[in-house]
Design an enzyme around this catalytic site. Structure first.
Site, PDB file in Angstrom:
ATOM      1  N   LYS A   1       0.988  -1.038  -0.120  1.00 41.49           N
ATOM      2  CA  LYS A   1      -0.216   0.460  -0.115  1.00 41.49           C
ATOM      3  C   LYS A   1       0.269   1.339  -0.073  1.00 41.49           C
ATOM      4  CE  LYS A   1      -4.273  -2.037  -0.336  1.00 41.49           C
ATOM      5  NZ  LYS A   1      -4.886  -1.445  -1.698  1.00 41.49           N
TER       6      LYS A   1
ATOM      7  N   SER B   1      -3.328 -12.450   4.038  1.00 43.61           N
ATOM      8  CA  SER B   1      -4.008 -12.604   3.224  1.00 43.61           C
ATOM      9  C   SER B   1      -3.584 -12.776   1.718  1.00 43.61           C
ATOM     10  CB  SER B   1      -4.550 -10.561   2.503  1.00 43.61           C
ATOM     11  OG  SER B   1      -3.453 -10.496   1.814  1.00 43.61           O
TER      12      SER B   1
END
Lengths: 92, 316
Positions: free
Chosen positions: B44, B258
């Site tokens: 991110k 994830s």
């Protein structure tokens, strides 16, 4: 051909509260028709104009059927079909 | 890779690591792109910095501005670091059922956290953030779900890096949240590598997250481009945890949960290639490392227990 279909909470009113149901069919559409014959009303929540509703996802063994034939996606004995509302998310 | 003028300059150029033990055949290989090797430890950092720079260029973000963003963690942490370094304020709208570490990190960076209800997950955070943007017109909502700079960061960075390191790539597998990674990398690869498979792995959460939602209120991020994806998987907590542990056990990589979901889809595609007798080079994204998830118990006890502990949490 028996498959297990898991039903999201929001649609369980159509399956007398059942979290999953057994169904028969060799495609996703045949499976949904088979469920409809016993639990009327479910199919019209999922299918619109012969296509899956935009905000519904259906998975065969975790794979999204939209990429493998849509309602015509093949289903085999022992497969798991999962119905889910579309959702965004992630570590994002 | 060695010397940089500042932390922000150290973004990207992450390593691509072969996985000889998890790859199912000699000519069907798996490759992990370690995005935890970014300034705040997640992929991110790429979209966060790109969105800030785009907003600086078009003048919406000025010295002293306050940034507003719906995030379940990593984007917020990346923005918080960049905001700290560049002198902006940050308000994060975050679902209350995310891991404790994410909140602690955000607080350490000085971000203000607004909780959104657990039920509804990221959708609720998005809705809340849009409300807050209306009532606080001077705040700058970057909005990763619809900000083109998010996908562009991957189109310009992650995609070219991957193709340079793995010209023979046949599959790219990434997590599906804002869709920025898959849309950006996917678009780049489709342009330069016709026939490439671009496959999404979506987390499948427990009943709490899905339970109260209405099918007609389903949320599809504005960035999403249906033409980019060639396949998509929905992976539950149990399989995500199982694969996360396998990655550590067999290849020594300590990844976030994830990543386990992404590996699950990558292995499914690899197995398909094996079944068809085709060769394949399957690259996937390790979005972050496991540190922020230790408190969830993901790495200890039985898989069933660990999956149960994750029920109701936003683990990806």
């Amino acid at each position: 051909m028996a498959v297990t279909v898991s039903i999201p909470t929001i649609l369980r009113s159509h399956t007398d509260g059942a979290k999953s149901v057994e169904a028969a069919g060799s495609t996703v559409l045949e499976v949904l028709d088979d469920i409809e014959s016993r639990h009327s009303g479910l199919k019209e929540r999922l299918v619109k104009d012969s296509k899956l509703h935009r905000f519904v996802n259906v998975y065969v063994n975790d794979e999204d059927v939209r990429f493998v034939g849509g309602l015509d996606a093949e289903v085999s004995d022992g497969d798991t079909v999962t119905i889910l509302p579309a959702v965004a998310g992630g570590a994002r | 890779m060695s010397r940089y003028e500042s932390l922000l300059d150290a973004l990207g150029d992450t390593p691509l690591i072969g996985l000889p033990r998890l790859s199912p055949a000699r000519d069907v290989r798996l490759w992990a792109k370690l995005e935890d090797r970014n300034p705040t430890g997640s992929i991110k950092d790429r979209p966060a910095l790109a969105m800030i720079e785009a907003a600086e260029r078009d003048g919406t973000l000025r010295q002293g501005s306050t940034i507003l963003e719906p995030t379940s963690g990593n984007t917020g942490i990346a923005l918080a670091m960049a905001a700290k370094v560049k002198g902006y304020g940050l308000v994060c709208v975050m679902p209350e059922n995310t891991s404790a570490e994410r909140k602690q990190l955000l607080q350490a960076y000085g971000a203000r956290i607004v909780d959104s209800p657990a039920a509804g997950g990221s959708n609720e955070a998005v809705r809340r953030a849009k409300e807050l943007a209306q009532s606080n017109p001077d705040w700058v909502l970057l909005y990763q779900y619809g900000n083109q700079a998010n996908a562009d960061a991957h189109y310009r960075g992650t995609g070219p890096e991957l193709l340079k390191d793995l010209p023979e790539v046949t599959h790219f597998v990434g997590g599906l949240g804002t869709t920025g990674t898959l849309v950006g990398v996917g678009r780049y690869l489709h342009e330069h590598k016709p026939g490439v498979h671009v496959v999404a792995a979506e987390p499948r959460y427990g009943e709490l997250v899905y339970g109260l939602r209405n099918l007609d209120e389903g949320f599809v991020p504005e960035l999403y481009d249906a033409d980019v994806l060639t396949g998509r998987f929905s992976v539950g907590a149990y399989d995500a945890l199982r694969r996360t542990r396998e990655l550590l056990e067999f290849e020594g990589i300590f990844a976030g949960i994830s990543t386990g979901a992404v590996l699950h889809a990558a292995l499914a595609m690899a197995e398909k290639a094996v079944a068809r007798g085709e060769s394949a080079d399957v690259a996937f994204v390790v979005a972050d490392a496991g540190w922020k998830y230790l408190s969830t118990g993901a790495y200890s006890g039985s898989l069933d227990e660990a999956a149960e502990r994750l029920d109701g949490q936003l683990w990806a």
